[in-house]
Design a protein around this motif. Sequence first.
Motif, PDB file in Angstrom:
ATOM      1  N   GLN B  65     -19.447  96.387   4.792  1.00  0.00           N
ATOM      2  CA  GLN B  65     -19.019  97.143   3.474  1.00  0.00           C
ATOM      3  C   GLN B  65     -19.829  98.501   3.290  1.00  0.00           C
ATOM      4  O   GLN B  65     -21.048  98.683   4.091  1.00  0.00           O
ATOM      5  N   ARG B  67     -20.271 102.712   1.304  1.00  0.00           N
ATOM      6  CA  ARG B  67     -20.664 103.496   0.558  1.00  0.00           C
ATOM      7  C   ARG B  67     -20.680 104.403   1.011  1.00  0.00           C
ATOM      8  O   ARG B  67     -21.756 105.036   2.192  1.00  0.00           O
ATOM      9  N   PRO B  69     -21.566 107.762  -0.962  1.00  0.00           N
ATOM     10  CA  PRO B  69     -21.863 108.465  -2.945  1.00  0.00           C
ATOM     11  C   PRO B  69     -21.664 109.753  -2.825  1.00  0.00           C
ATOM     12  O   PRO B  69     -21.894 110.186  -3.923  1.00  0.00           O
ATOM     13  N   CYS B  74     -23.716 108.488   3.741  1.00  0.00           N
ATOM     14  CA  CYS B  74     -22.760 106.914   3.471  1.00  0.00           C
ATOM     15  C   CYS B  74     -23.490 105.400   4.668  1.00  0.00           C
ATOM     16  O   CYS B  74     -24.991 106.112   5.301  1.00  0.00           O
TER      17      CYS B  74
END
Lengths: 113, 117
Positions: B65, B67, B69, B74
């Motif tokens: 996965q 992310r 933000p 990253c």
Amino acid sequence: SQQGEEDPQALSIQEGENATMNCSYKTSINNLQWYRQNSGRGLVHLILIRSNEREKHSGRLRVTLDTSKKSSSLLITASRAADTASYFCVPVLGGTSYGKLTFGQGTILTVHP
Amino acid sequence: DAMVIQNPRYQVTQFGKPVTLSCSQTLNHNVMYWYQQKSSQAPKLLFHYYDKDFNNEADTPDNFQSRRPNTSFCFLDIRSPGLGDAAMYLCATSGIRQRLPINYGYTFGSGTRLTVV
């Protein structure tokens, strides 16, 4: 995205000699990029040649592009031991405003002192 | 001077224990990529972000996965690492605002080498 196919898979030369690596690809491109990767490290962008360019130089590097043959070559002149690395060619398609780079197996260059 | 920074350089994790790899950039690039490179293999794209839009490669396992933000950071999350996930993980960026990113090369970090024990 598409990947380039580098040839030869491995190249071994003496310091001071020239090294030539070739690349072939399959479809029309926006540009073609060459990257270097030293053992166990990240990749470093070397040079980008656009589809309307035939030759480009950067220091000891010379890249050619023949879109009719869908091929490119990277020449490193007067090689040094520090040039020992893997070299990747990456054809970049058009069609989107950003590219997704797909890497082939690369050419492993060894320059002996 | 480092423009794409990956931490840590080396990460050891236990089989099945979640692990997070991080990437930060000072280039203000709008596209960020994660690649996986196993020993003696070519880097393989896992996914990328175009700004906040997440784009997964079709063959990226669900175990991975990501992310993002904000523009600068990253993360790559591996939910349950297996022995087959041992690899070098490379973060890259591209894109200069107001210009077409494909006209410029990617900038890569130095990578994080993940070992699963």
